[in-house]
Write an enzyme that holds these catalytic residues in place. Structure first.
Site, short mmCIF file in Angstrom:
data_model
loop_
_atom_site.label_atom_id
_atom_site.label_comp_id
_atom_site.label_asym_id
_atom_site.label_seq_id
_atom_site.Cartn_x
_atom_site.Cartn_y
_atom_site.Cartn_z
N SER A 66 7.75 -29.06 -1.24
CA SER A 66 6.64 -29.85 -0.70
C SER A 66 7.06 -30.70 0.49
CB SER A 66 6.08 -30.79 -1.77
OG SER A 66 5.56 -30.06 -2.84
N GLN A 67 6.05 -31.06 1.25
CA GLN A 67 6.19 -32.03 2.36
C GLN A 67 6.77 -33.34 1.77
OE1 GLN A 67 2.23 -33.03 3.32
NE2 GLN A 67 2.72 -34.18 5.17
#
Ligand code: SAH
Length: 219
Positions: A66-67
């Protein structure tokens, strides 16, 4: 300290300042953990230079890490104090587990993809993250023998929260998971209280599929 290490430390600090603190994350333990964990070591050599960017990254096997902001937001939502036992579903690259392990006593993490499981287990050993316990299994079934957990984080999306995970959550415990369809989901946080389950929606997100007995059936 050599120049490479210094460069990554600078990028890491910039990432936390501009992507995480600037967007409203305030939990000091989350901020400290994300300034500490070397995100570039969790991606392939080809992606090292983009490891601290404001986006998710491929980690092989069709999966993604994920970011950074999403990692921070999800971790902050669990309101961890430090003495918890946390279960993660979807070990992937191991980055989220490493962030958690910098905050709490013990992290249990389950991965269903054997290649990712083996690679990441090796990485945890190399980096001496001894408070992370790994398991190769279908995480939608949870980890009964190690339950109850004070917090559970699911890093893949499903149509509903797997029943075994709710069962394995300790009283007062919190669970966070992307819930929704194939392509987009909502980040749902659940708190288990004596009066039942309290649910809050933290907004839209986009995760890879949670595949298993209590998840999506196909690949
Ligand atoms: N937390 C990871 C994110 C990885 S992406 C990180 O920090 O890198 C989501 C991961 O969930 C993938 O590796 C995928 O294989 C895994 N996954 C999907 N369904 C699963 C299941 N039922 N049990 C365990 N892992 C699962």
């Amino acid at each position: 300290m050599n120049n490479q290490v210094k460069k990554f430390e600078r990028w890491r600090n910039d990432m936390v300042e501009s992507q995480i603190i600037a967007r409203g994350v305030t939990d000091s333990s989350v901020i400290k953990a994300m300034k500490k964990i070397p995100r570039h070591l969790f991606v392939s050599d080809a992606l090292v230079e983009s490891a601290y960017g404001d986006h998710p990254l491929p980690i092989g096997e069709g999966q993604t890490i994920s970011q950074p902001y999403i990692i921070a937001e999800m971790t902050q939502a669990l309101e961890l104090k430090g003495d918890e036992r946390v279960l993660e579903i979807g070990t992937g690259s191991g980055y989220q587990a490493a962030v958690l392990a910098a905050i709490v006593d013990r992290v249990y993490t389950i991965e269903r993809n054997n290649t990712l499981f083996l690679n990441t287990k090796k990485l945890f050993d190399k980096l001496k993250y001894h408070n992370i316990v790994t398991k190769y299994s279908d995480g939608t079934l949870g980890w009964d023998q190690q339950s109850p957990f004070d917090a559970i984080i699911v890093t893949a999306g499903g149509e509903e929260i797997p029943e075994p995970l709710i069962k394995q959550l300790a009283p007062g415990g919190k669970l966070i998971m992307p819930v929704g369809g194939n392509f987009t989901q909502e980040l749902i946080i659940v708190k288990k209280t004596t009066k039942g389950i309290i649910t809050k929606n933290l907004g839209g997100c986009r995760f890879v599929k949670l595949i298993g007995q209590h998840g999506w059936k196909n690949n």
